[in-house]
Design an enzyme around this catalytic site. Structure first.
Site, PDB file in Angstrom:
ATOM      1  N   LYS A 313       0.861  -1.184   0.000  1.00 55.26           N
ATOM      2  CA  LYS A 313       0.000   0.000   0.000  1.00 55.26           C
ATOM      3  C   LYS A 313       0.896   1.233   0.000  1.00 55.26           C
ATOM      4  CE  LYS A 313      -4.073   2.016   2.080  1.00 55.26           C
ATOM      5  NZ  LYS A 313      -3.653   3.386   1.832  1.00 55.26           N
ATOM      6  N   LEU A 314       0.729   2.072  -0.999  1.00 58.31           N
ATOM      7  CA  LEU A 314       1.632   3.202  -1.203  1.00 58.31           C
ATOM      8  C   LEU A 314       1.130   4.454  -0.499  1.00 58.31           C
ATOM      9  CD1 LEU A 314       2.240   2.580  -5.008  1.00 58.31           C
ATOM     10  CD2 LEU A 314       3.822   2.075  -3.146  1.00 58.31           C
ATOM     11  N   ARG A 318      -3.948   8.891  -4.803  1.00 63.29           N
ATOM     12  CA  ARG A 318      -4.608   8.080  -5.827  1.00 63.29           C
ATOM     13  C   ARG A 318      -4.813   8.928  -7.066  1.00 63.29           C
ATOM     14  NH1 ARG A 318      -8.100   3.671  -5.154  1.00 63.29           N
ATOM     15  NH2 ARG A 318      -8.414   2.684  -7.195  1.00 63.29           N
ATOM     16  N   GLU A 380      -1.100   5.130  -8.127  1.00 60.88           N
ATOM     17  CA  GLU A 380      -0.778   6.019  -7.012  1.00 60.88           C
ATOM     18  C   GLU A 380       0.380   6.915  -7.424  1.00 60.88           C
ATOM     19  OE1 GLU A 380      -1.801   6.556  -2.699  1.00 60.88           O
ATOM     20  OE2 GLU A 380      -2.680   5.359  -4.313  1.00 60.88           O
ATOM     21  N   PHE A 421      -1.303   0.269 -11.013  1.00 61.42           N
ATOM     22  CA  PHE A 421      -1.700  -1.086 -10.607  1.00 61.42           C
ATOM     23  C   PHE A 421      -2.939  -1.596 -11.335  1.00 61.42           C
ATOM     24  CE2 PHE A 421      -2.913   1.828  -7.066  1.00 61.42           C
ATOM     25  CZ  PHE A 421      -4.274   1.884  -7.289  1.00 61.42           C
ATOM     26  N   GLU A 481       3.242   1.967   4.273  1.00 64.55           N
ATOM     27  CA  GLU A 481       1.921   2.230   4.836  1.00 64.55           C
ATOM     28  C   GLU A 481       1.145   0.968   5.139  1.00 64.55           C
ATOM     29  OE1 GLU A 481      -1.869   5.216   4.130  1.00 64.55           O
ATOM     30  OE2 GLU A 481      -0.346   5.007   2.592  1.00 64.55           O
ATOM     31  N   LYS A 486      -5.789  -8.514  -2.953  1.00 67.91           N
ATOM     32  CA  LYS A 486      -6.731  -8.412  -4.071  1.00 67.91           C
ATOM     33  C   LYS A 486      -7.102  -9.792  -4.598  1.00 67.91           C
ATOM     34  CE  LYS A 486      -5.290  -3.837  -5.733  1.00 67.91           C
ATOM     35  NZ  LYS A 486      -4.797  -3.048  -6.884  1.00 67.91           N
ATOM     36  N   LYS A 505      -3.274  -2.359   7.416  1.00 62.85           N
ATOM     37  CA  LYS A 505      -2.348  -1.299   7.815  1.00 62.85           C
ATOM     38  C   LYS A 505      -1.880  -1.543   9.241  1.00 62.85           C
ATOM     39  CE  LYS A 505      -3.408   2.913   6.525  1.00 62.85           C
ATOM     40  NZ  LYS A 505      -4.149   4.180   6.364  1.00 62.85           N
TER      41      LYS A 505
END
Length: 984
Positions: A313-314, A318, A380, A421, A481, A486, A505
């Site tokens: 997770k960047l 977005r 992102e 992504f 982060e 998925k 997270k």
């Protein structure tokens, strides 16, 4: 659906120029003039505002006006529908000019004005030719501050202050003659200028042709802070049945207005998907509170389909990138960029390969396969440091992009990097209905990595929950982060947060976060319902000998973090009580007296400067929870807390015993060492509950022992206070004068038999006996009901005995007689419904309060859909609780009673819990229950609760009273459960 990557890339394209010409072939044109601007106020804004104040529960049904049978919800729709019908009849089918003013925050076609409250205040000061140091001038510029020029009720309401000032100097008493079109023209001009010399003439024209009320609403439009009691969803759906659906996938108000003119003509499925060069609302990852295995199960991983993907997770923004072939632009490719909130960033990242202002597109000429004619990429935008090969904190993204614009080929500076992504559109074909793995194949065939500029985001495949732990541990070590899980078989769902994407997270995990005791060194004034008071606080760490320069004041603190979440009204009142009269205005020139005690980051720039500051010796210590610690150049310590939340007010500590820099460094080192150990990560879905044992006490006059609730130890709650008890207690139960005096003495109070025996004596009475009547007639003192003594003792135990010296403030229900000097203070300790800010009310009090409260009525409301909208809007939460309980799974333990109103109270609290994101326990999620919520603490209820708990396995959830839900809802923040714990 099984179309190959080669076929996707070779799909034919159409000319973008032709598409632009054909975009709105049937654009409507109005046949009449637009309404006067004041008609928006009279027909829409003011009626909706008044309707917003009406109750929606039983109180509404008991209203005196029997002829008005409309509920507030129905009345709201009726107001909007009447306005729309009149517009269609008198103006035409193009309502876009009006909607730009009704929902200005959704008007993406109009650029941001670059004007905040303070800038508008300065413009009005010049426009009105008043001194900035005058009462009105100072009030406009310092709009959050209470004072003589701006009473407390106006503090925090900038538009209200503007009205107060403008009404004294208005050019018109009646409404002006500006029409909606004229207002839009001037606002368009205002949005295209950032210089005061050009802004002032525009404000002058508006001032000349509008009265104070119109200008007040115009300022709200400029600030995009309308809050009229109706959302854009309601308005758009009343304009056309497909209005909200089209807006969700386009984020274009003009498109909705120009394509949906006839409410009888509905869109088909092909018209509600992504479109090239048209912003849409992206799919989001679901929040989770379950264990890893439950996450995998929800992803749909089975023995037949046992693969899922794990992505980092960047920490960025977005972004969606649209690209289309266009021979009319240099390089032959035209680009558009939009953020998740539909903000157009094309000006920053570039509109073509040859855009001289591009921070990105000029560097990615080799990124696309020659066969690609149009494409939409989802990803992102992050900040990348080429020297360290690491992601830089999100807050630096815009400055990095601007630097790249100015020095595009410097080679070494931080820069924006687009990590892609997903691919949603390729060569004129919408591919959102293809599974993720096929979209990924299309992405990898259409796009090539451009090092440190545009890169396809990496993922790893996994088959079991065991793969999450090492992946999460790795990203934590790299200060990332978190993770996103998925389902590769899933389709892309616009404007949806579902279980096909899940985020994990660190702040959702156990073993993260510490409670820290920090000194309050600054305060920030609030707005809205917090207007006129301090709504958040700047906290600092003590500078000890290890960090102290020679000659430094030993009382000095460095800025460390800001906290505002988790504070209820009673907490604000306590802090105010102990710091009143000790705050000083922050002086930007930083005189020596200020710098000796408080030091901020940024030198002369003074990052996170507060509105007011306080000496540590005069201040208070707050215990703060935190998810983690991160580096930050905004605070003098060089680091700060992530997601800080108030836990409690430490009355047992002063600034000398608060956390120092050296103590924090040692604590942080220990936590990091422990984090490196091979400990299992678990989602924080079950919390330990501490049981308190009850005592059996002997009731005088009984031969047998009778079990009663534990009354708690004797305290020093009334230590130093003097009382004169003048009558027995009658309401809500009987207590003799001797019993009241005994309760006071056992808790530290002194008893006198004369109301004048000592200065500052507290007079207690519940009957108009001679002593009480004489005191009331003299007007020299107030008379407090005895119930206050017992409420104070009860609340001291609930709040924890480390806070026992904080006396419960008087409330109107506590007073038998009040002097006028005391009345304002007492009435300020309850809200409009007479609900206490500082104590737990009794069931009978709660019943009376709820009789007049706004009750939820629309049970067809979709909480999940609403929460998704709130997430999309970010700062649009406003006064709503939003997703307060989104991480809570609760079992509601109740008994059916003969009192239907009591059951109704319980149902209301339960519905509020579900509305605000909570989940009710079922057989499917029984193992992940976080809270037991009990209706009351009767013996029968405790028996039922013990049976429930005896049947459970594993760790116990929190057991809380219903009051926890009610107070969290009322305070609009998730309160600490310890205050509401039930002992069994």
């Amino acid at each position: 659906m099984a179309q190959s990557q080669q076929e996707l890339i070779s799909l034919p394209s159409i000319s973008s120029t032709c598409a632009d010409r054909a975009r709105y072939p049937d654009r409507p044109y109005n046949h009449g003039e637009t309404f006067f601007f004041h008609e928006l106020l009279e027909d829409l804004f003011n009626p909706l505002n008044e309707n917003k104040k009406k109750p929606t529960g039983p109180a509404a049904k008991r209203g005196p006006a029997k002829s008005n049978k409309l509920t507030p919800h129905e009345a709201r729709r009726n107001i909007i529908q009447k306005f729309i019908s009149r517009w269609r009849k008198e103006v035409g089918n193009d309502i876009h000019p009006a909607l730009r003013l009704i929902v200005p925050e959704k008007d993406g076609a109009r650029a941001m004005y670059g004007l905040k409250e303070k800038a508008i205040g300065k413009l009005l000061v010049k426009l009105l030719n008043i001194s900035p140091n005058s009462d009105d001038g100072y009030g406009l510029i310092n709009w959050k501050l209470p004072g003589q020029a701006a009473p407390t009720k106006m503090a925090g309401d900038f538009a209200g202050r503007c009205y107060d000032v403008l009404s004294k100097r208005s050019m018109r008493q009646g409404y002006g003659d500006m029409r909606v079109d004229e207002v839009n023209d001037l606002l368009d001009r205002l949005s295209h200028t950032q210089e005061e010399k050009h802004q002032l003439p525009i404000f002058q024209k508006l001032y000349n042709r509008m009265n104070a009320k119109e200008l007040m609403w115009l300022i709200r439009i400029i600030l995009r802070q309308m809050k009229i009691g109706a959302s854009e969803k309601t308005i758009l759906n009343l304009w056309h049945p497909n209005g909200e659906a089209l807006f969700e996938i386009s984020s274009d108000l003009r498109k909705v207005c120009w394509e949906l003119t006839d409410p009888t003509v509905l869109l088909d499925g092909d018209q509600t998907g992504v479109t090239i060069m048209q912003c849409f609302q992206p799919q989001l990852a679901q929040f989770q509170m379950h264990d890893f295995q439950t996450m995998i199960d929800k992803l749909g991983v089975t023995s037949d389909n046992n693969e899922y993907w794990i992505e980092e997770k960047l920490d960025g923004e977005r972004m969606q990138m649209h690209m289309i072939e266009d021979d009319s632009v240099p390089g032959g490719r035209r680009f558009r960029f939009w953020s998740r909130k539909a903000k157009d960033y094309t000006y920053l990242y570039g509109s073509s390969f040859e855009d001289d202002n591009s921070a990105l597109t000029r560097h990615i000429k080799d990124a696309f396969d020659p066969r690609v004619t149009s494409i939409i990429l989802d990803g992102e935008m992050i900040t990348w440091d080429p020297e360290t090969n690491k992601i830089v904190a999100f807050g630096t993204l815009k400055s990095a992009a601007l630097s790249e614009q100015r020095n595009p080929f410097q080679g070494t500076g931080i820069r924006p990097l687009f990590r892609v992504f997903d691919c949603l559109y390729l060569n004129d074909k919408n591919i959102t209905q293809y599974p993720l793995w096929e979209r990924r194949n299309a992405l990898e065939g259409a796009v090539k990595n451009v090092h440190q500029r545009l890169e396809i985001h990496h993922y790893q495949t996994a088959n079991s929950a065991d793969a999450i732990d090492p992946a999460l541990r790795k990203v934590i070590e790299e200060a990332s982060e978190g993770l996103v899980l998925k389902n590769p078989q899933s389709i892309y769902q616009l404007n949806s947060r579902n279980d096909n994407w899940m985020k994990v997270k660190p702040e959702y995990m156990t073993d993260f976060g510490e409670s820290l005791d920090c000194v309050v060194i600054g305060g920030y004034y609030g707005s809205g319902h917090r207007g006129g008071g301090l709504s958040s606080f700047l906290c600092g760490l003590r500078v000890d000998e290890n960090h102290m320069a020679p000659g430094t004041n030993p009382m000095k603190c460095w800025s460390f973090c800001k906290v505002g979440g988790g504070l209820r009204a009673g907490d604000y009142a306590e802090i105010k009580h102990h710091t009143s009269g000790k705050w000083k205005d922050w002086d930007r020139t930083n005189p020596p007296s200020q710098a000796e005690f408080v030091e901020l980051a940024g030198g002369d720039r003074q990052h996170e400067k507060p509105d007011v500051w306080i000496k540590p010796c005069d201040s208070v210590v707050l215990e703060i929870k935190a998810a983690s610690v991160g580096a930050s150049d905004q605070f003098r310590t060089g680091f700060t807390l992530r997601f800080p939340r108030f836990k409690k007010y430490r009355t047992d500590k002063d600034w000398k015993s608060a956390l120092s820099l050296s103590e924090f460094v040692a604590l942080r080192s220990r936590v990091e060492k422990e984090a490196g150990k091979n400990k299992e990560f678990k989602v924080d879905s079950k919390r330990r509950i501490t049981k308190r044992l009850k005592k059996e006490i002997l009731i005088a006059g009984n031969d047998n022992k009778v079990k009663t609730p534990y009354a708690g130890p004797k305290t020093k709650l009334f230590d130093g206070l003097s009382f004169c008890v003048m009558s027995e207690m009658i309401h809500p139960y009987k207590k003799s004068k001797a019993q009241i005096e005994q309760a006071i003495k056992e808790n530290g109070g002194a008893i006198f038999q004369s109301a004048t025996a000592k200065e500052g004596i507290i007079c207690i009475g519940d009957k108009r006996v001679v002593k009480v009547a004489s005191l009331m007639k003299s007007g020299l003192a107030s008379v407090v009901k005895p119930i206050w003594v017992f409420d104070a003792l009860k609340q001291a135990e609930v709040d924890g005995f480390d806070r026992q010296r904080l006396l419960l403030p008087y409330e109107p229900s506590h007073m038998f007689h009040m002097t006028e000097e005391l009345r304002e203070s007492v009435e300020g300790n309850v809200d409009d419904y007479h609900d206490s800010y500082a104590r737990d009310v009794t069931p009978d009090e709660l019943k009376r309060i709820l009789d007049d409260m706004i009750h939820p009525k629309n049970y067809e409301f979709s909480a999940n859909a609403f929460l998704s909208q709130l997430e999309e809007r970010g700062h649009g939460l406003g006064e709503l609780p939003g997703s307060l309980f989104s991480r809570c799974v609760a079992r509601f333990v109740s008994l059916k009673t003969s009192n239907s109103e009591t059951d109704s109270d319980f149902l209301i609290a339960k519905n509020r819990f579900l509305f605000a994101g909570g989940v009710e326990a079922t057989e499917d999620n029984e193992e992940i229950v976080t809270h037991f919520v009990v209706q009351n603490e009767s013996a029968e209820m405790m028996r039922v609760l013990r049976e429930e708990l005896a049947a459970r396995r594993g760790r116990l959830p929190r057991i809380v009273r219903l009051k926890w839900i009610q107070d969290s809802w009322s305070e609009k923040t998730l309160l600490d459960e310890e205050r509401y714990a039930v002992t069994i």
